[in-house]
Motif scaffolding. Structure first.
Motif, mmCIF file in Angstrom:
data_model
loop_
_atom_site.group_PDB
_atom_site.id
_atom_site.type_symbol
_atom_site.label_atom_id
_atom_site.label_comp_id
_atom_site.label_asym_id
_atom_site.label_seq_id
_atom_site.Cartn_x
_atom_site.Cartn_y
_atom_site.Cartn_z
ATOM 1 N N MET A 1 0.807 -1.146 0.008
ATOM 2 C CA MET A 1 0.085 -0.022 0.082
ATOM 3 C C MET A 1 0.907 1.180 -0.012
ATOM 4 O O MET A 1 1.746 1.245 0.854
ATOM 5 N N ASN A 2 0.615 2.184 -1.202
ATOM 6 C CA ASN A 2 1.400 3.161 -1.153
ATOM 7 C C ASN A 2 0.561 4.602 -0.526
ATOM 8 O O ASN A 2 -0.696 4.583 -0.841
ATOM 9 N N VAL A 3 1.079 5.654 -0.081
ATOM 10 C CA VAL A 3 0.679 6.931 0.188
ATOM 11 C C VAL A 3 1.522 7.940 -0.156
ATOM 12 O O VAL A 3 2.801 7.455 -0.450
ATOM 13 N N PHE A 4 0.951 9.231 -0.650
ATOM 14 C CA PHE A 4 1.981 10.225 -1.119
ATOM 15 C C PHE A 4 1.639 11.341 -0.075
ATOM 16 O O PHE A 4 0.938 11.443 0.916
ATOM 17 N N CYS A 5 2.889 11.986 -0.189
ATOM 18 C CA CYS A 5 3.179 13.196 0.809
ATOM 19 C C CYS A 5 3.988 14.209 0.064
ATOM 20 O O CYS A 5 4.678 13.782 -0.627
ATOM 21 N N HIS A 6 3.564 15.646 0.144
ATOM 22 C CA HIS A 6 4.214 16.673 -0.405
ATOM 23 C C HIS A 6 5.268 16.995 0.438
ATOM 24 O O HIS A 6 4.993 17.410 1.724
ATOM 25 N N ILE A 7 6.367 17.090 -0.155
ATOM 26 C CA ILE A 7 7.473 17.461 0.495
ATOM 27 C C ILE A 7 8.148 18.885 -0.409
ATOM 28 O O ILE A 7 8.716 18.516 -1.532
ATOM 29 N N LYS A 8 8.046 19.842 -0.013
ATOM 30 C CA LYS A 8 8.166 21.019 -0.628
ATOM 31 C C LYS A 8 9.695 21.363 -1.066
ATOM 32 O O LYS A 8 9.994 21.581 -2.020
ATOM 33 N N LYS A 9 10.641 21.019 -0.223
ATOM 34 C CA LYS A 9 12.047 21.267 -0.323
ATOM 35 C C LYS A 9 12.818 20.412 -1.046
ATOM 36 O O LYS A 9 12.540 18.968 -0.766
ATOM 37 N N ASP A 10 13.301 20.672 -2.079
ATOM 38 C CA ASP A 10 14.179 19.503 -3.008
ATOM 39 C C ASP A 10 15.057 18.724 -2.010
ATOM 40 O O ASP A 10 15.010 17.665 -2.291
ATOM 41 N N ILE A 11 15.974 19.672 -1.244
ATOM 42 C CA ILE A 11 16.866 18.822 -0.573
ATOM 43 C C ILE A 11 16.362 17.747 0.551
ATOM 44 O O ILE A 11 17.112 16.826 0.638
ATOM 45 N N LEU A 12 15.237 18.158 1.025
ATOM 46 C CA LEU A 12 14.472 17.086 1.862
ATOM 47 C C LEU A 12 13.998 15.858 1.083
ATOM 48 O O LEU A 12 14.234 14.632 1.647
ATOM 49 N N ARG A 13 13.606 16.077 -0.107
ATOM 50 C CA ARG A 13 13.242 15.086 -1.168
ATOM 51 C C ARG A 13 14.344 14.117 -1.246
ATOM 52 O O ARG A 13 14.483 12.834 -1.359
ATOM 53 N N ASP A 14 15.691 14.757 -1.629
ATOM 54 C CA ASP A 14 16.863 14.026 -1.744
ATOM 55 C C ASP A 14 17.250 13.522 -0.453
ATOM 56 O O ASP A 14 17.706 12.139 -0.583
ATOM 57 N N TYR A 15 17.071 13.916 0.798
ATOM 58 C CA TYR A 15 17.585 13.335 1.993
ATOM 59 C C TYR A 15 16.647 12.153 1.874
ATOM 60 O O TYR A 15 17.227 11.140 2.983
ATOM 61 N N LEU A 16 15.465 11.882 1.795
ATOM 62 C CA LEU A 16 14.748 10.763 1.903
ATOM 63 C C LEU A 16 15.640 9.523 1.271
ATOM 64 O O LEU A 16 15.307 8.290 1.925
ATOM 65 N N TYR B 1 -4.416 7.274 3.532
ATOM 66 C CA TYR B 1 -4.044 8.719 3.172
ATOM 67 C C TYR B 1 -3.303 9.510 4.195
ATOM 68 O O TYR B 1 -3.317 9.055 5.356
ATOM 69 N N ILE B 2 -2.647 10.406 3.844
ATOM 70 C CA ILE B 2 -1.675 11.447 4.891
ATOM 71 C C ILE B 2 -2.523 12.702 4.663
ATOM 72 O O ILE B 2 -2.485 13.289 3.500
ATOM 73 N N SER B 3 -3.208 13.279 5.659
ATOM 74 C CA SER B 3 -3.920 14.555 5.475
ATOM 75 C C SER B 3 -2.795 15.797 5.429
ATOM 76 O O SER B 3 -1.713 15.497 5.497
ATOM 77 N N ILE B 4 -3.510 16.719 4.755
ATOM 78 C CA ILE B 4 -2.650 17.954 4.547
ATOM 79 C C ILE B 4 -1.811 18.405 5.952
ATOM 80 O O ILE B 4 -0.548 18.616 5.495
ATOM 81 N N ASP B 5 -2.263 18.774 6.784
ATOM 82 C CA ASP B 5 -1.818 18.885 8.134
ATOM 83 C C ASP B 5 -0.733 18.092 8.444
ATOM 84 O O ASP B 5 0.276 18.392 8.973
ATOM 85 N N ASP B 6 -1.144 16.673 8.146
ATOM 86 C CA ASP B 6 -0.228 15.827 8.906
ATOM 87 C C ASP B 6 1.241 15.772 7.589
ATOM 88 O O ASP B 6 2.297 15.379 8.064
ATOM 89 N N GLN B 7 1.021 15.904 6.513
ATOM 90 C CA GLN B 7 1.780 15.973 5.526
ATOM 91 C C GLN B 7 2.808 17.185 5.994
ATOM 92 O O GLN B 7 4.203 17.179 5.733
#
Length: 178
Positions: free
Chosen positions: A1-16, A79-85
């Motif tokens: 099962m996959n859920v999506f999450c918005h991560i605004k900063k590029d460096i944090l998406r890379d850090y994942l 799902y992951i709510s906007i606040d939780d994202q």
């Protein structure tokens, strides 16, 4: 099962990529890490699909673990709510900041050049979008050190004001006694 999450900063998406394995366009998370456990705790369940805005440039997909700790995971819609994202992004930011500070000061304690410490961090943490561009981390460190200096200055200035007031009080009391 996959859920999506918005991560605004590029460096944090890379850090994942440093924190989790990346397979089939999703980060595999597990509850045996602090970040993984936190992300799992932010997952919500619904009997019906939940509509959410999706920005493909700013979102990541998390593959949730099969675990008895989350029995409803594969029986309902997740799902992951906007606040939780936003909470997840904040937690990843804090984890990144702590990791960066520890790495930087350990490197400096080993008498390495700042440039070498930054490049090593970029490579070891798989920050692929920052290879050849260490300026963001350099600026981050500069701002952090500037903030620490400002805090020390404010504490020292407060201490001086308190001591000055105490000295004036003693002088006034002494002059009144004469």
């Amino acid at each position: 099962m996959n859920v999506f999450c918005h991560i605004k900063k590029d460096i944090l998406r890379d850090y994942l990529h440093h924190l989790f394995a990346y397979e089939n366009d999703a980060f595999s998370i597990f509850r045996d890490t602090k970040v993984g456990k936190f992300i799992c705790s932010m997952v919500k369940y619904s009997d019906f699909p939940v509509e959410q805005k999706f920005d493909p440039d700013k979102s990541v997909s998390f593959k949730l673990p099969k675990t008895s700790a989350m029995p409803g995971l594969f029986q309902r819609f997740c799902y992951i709510s906007i606040d939780d994202q936003q909470k997840i992004e904040d937690y990843i930011t804090a984890t990144f900041e702590n990791d960066w500070i520890q790495f930087y000061y350990n490197g400096m304690a080993l008498k390495l050049k700042q440039k070498d410490v930054i490049q090593t961090y970029i490579l070891s943490r798989k920050l692929v979008s920052k290879i050849g561009d260490p300026e963001q981390l350099k600026k981050r460190q500069y701002r952090s050190e500037e903030k620490q200096i400002k805090q020390l200055y404010e504490r020292l200035a407060k201490r001086v004001r308190i001591q000055n007031a105490a000295i004036k009080k003693v002088i006034n009391e002494y002059q009144d006694a004469l």
